[in-house]
Design an enzyme around this catalytic site. Structure first.
Site, short mmCIF file in Angstrom:
data_model
loop_
_atom_site.label_atom_id
_atom_site.label_comp_id
_atom_site.label_asym_id
_atom_site.label_seq_id
_atom_site.Cartn_x
_atom_site.Cartn_y
_atom_site.Cartn_z
N LYS A 10 0.83 -1.21 0.00
CA LYS A 10 0.00 0.00 0.00
C LYS A 10 0.87 1.27 0.00
O LYS A 10 2.09 1.20 0.24
CB LYS A 10 -0.92 -0.04 1.23
CG LYS A 10 -1.93 -1.20 1.19
CD LYS A 10 -2.89 -1.12 2.37
CE LYS A 10 -3.92 -2.25 2.32
NZ LYS A 10 -4.94 -2.12 3.41
N HIS A 116 -2.07 -5.42 1.53
CA HIS A 116 -3.38 -6.06 1.31
C HIS A 116 -3.15 -7.52 0.95
O HIS A 116 -2.19 -7.85 0.26
CB HIS A 116 -4.10 -5.37 0.15
CG HIS A 116 -5.29 -6.14 -0.35
ND1 HIS A 116 -6.53 -6.04 0.24
CD2 HIS A 116 -5.42 -7.07 -1.34
CE1 HIS A 116 -7.38 -6.86 -0.39
NE2 HIS A 116 -6.73 -7.49 -1.34
P1 IDP Z 1 -8.12 -6.63 5.57
O1 IDP Z 1 -7.25 -5.73 4.72
O2 IDP Z 1 -7.40 -7.15 6.76
O3 IDP Z 1 -8.79 -7.71 4.74
P2 IDP Z 1 -10.70 -5.32 5.58
O4 IDP Z 1 -11.70 -5.44 6.68
O5 IDP Z 1 -10.99 -6.03 4.29
O6 IDP Z 1 -9.29 -5.72 6.18
O7 IDP Z 1 -10.55 -3.76 5.30
C1 IDP Z 1 -9.88 -3.31 4.13
C2 IDP Z 1 -8.93 -2.20 4.53
O8 IDP Z 1 -9.70 -1.11 5.02
C3 IDP Z 1 -7.97 -2.52 5.67
O9 IDP Z 1 -6.83 -3.22 5.26
C4 IDP Z 1 -7.64 -1.13 6.19
O10 IDP Z 1 -6.70 -0.48 5.34
C5 IDP Z 1 -8.99 -0.44 6.08
N1 IDP Z 1 -9.78 -0.57 7.33
C6 IDP Z 1 -10.43 -1.68 7.77
N2 IDP Z 1 -11.06 -1.43 8.93
C7 IDP Z 1 -10.81 -0.14 9.22
C8 IDP Z 1 -11.19 0.71 10.31
O11 IDP Z 1 -11.91 0.33 11.24
N3 IDP Z 1 -10.72 2.00 10.27
C9 IDP Z 1 -9.93 2.46 9.24
N4 IDP Z 1 -9.57 1.69 8.21
C10 IDP Z 1 -9.99 0.41 8.19
MG MG Z 2 -10.16 -7.56 3.19
#
Ligand code: IDP
Ligand code: MG
Length: 141
Positions: A10, A116
């Site tokens: 990222k 990611h």
């Molecule tokens: P992941 O990347 O671990 O799969 P996801 O829930 O799919 O997590 O969320 C995608 C991305 O969104 C995360 O990697 C992070 O960059 C951002 N994100 C997720 N939850 C939050 C939050 O509660 N606050 C701010 N950003 C978040």
């Molecule tokens: Mg995700």
């Protein structure tokens, strides 16, 4: 089963000059990098990539962060790649991530979390096709 997953280094990873360190770790964990590029997403493409999170309160900030600088998407191949890569990166929130995971080691927070990784075979296939054409996946040239 040999699987493919999409990883993205990222914009925070690129800004912090951590591309090399993270790639070194990815290779040390046994993943083969079969495609890789550097791109800058705009708000439209970043929004499209994260469309599943459209209703979440963090969506706008996430899109803004992901379009704030260059990213390095790559396709990784390995036995059980999807699940194994999620283990190597650790929990979304680095504060909750296991010791030694990439996010625990390098991430500043829940949003700017360095990397990611796809979360399932269907999302991996979609995410790989989002960034790479068949011709960019080395084996098919
Ligand atoms: P992941 O990347 O671990 O799969 P996801 O829930 O799919 O997590 O969320 C995608 C991305 O969104 C995360 O990697 C992070 O960059 C951002 N994100 C997720 N939850 C939050 C939050 O509660 N606050 C701010 N950003 C978040
Ligand atoms: Mg995700």
């Amino acid at each position: 089963m040999i699987q493919r997953t999409l990883a993205i280094l990222k914009p925070d990873c690129v800004r912090k000059n951590l591309i090399g360190k993270v790639i070194k770790r990815i290779e040390a964990e046994g993943f083969k990098i079969i495609a890789l590029k550097m791109v800058k997403l705009n708000s439209k493409t970043a929004g499209e990539f994260y469309t599943v999170h459209k209703q979440r309160p963090f969506y706008y900030d996430l899109v803004s962060f992901m379009s704030s600088g260059n990213c390095v998407p790559m396709v990784l191949e390995k036995e059980n790649a999807i699940e194994d890569f999620r283990k190597v990166i650790g929990a979304t929130d680095p504060a909750k991530a296991d010791e030694g995971t990439i996010r625990k080691m390098y991430a500043d927070g829940k949003e700017q979390n360095i990397v990611h990784g796809s979360d399932a075979p269907e999302t991996a296939a979609y995410e790989i096709s989002f960034f790479f054409s068949t011709r960019e996946l080395v084996e098919n040239l």
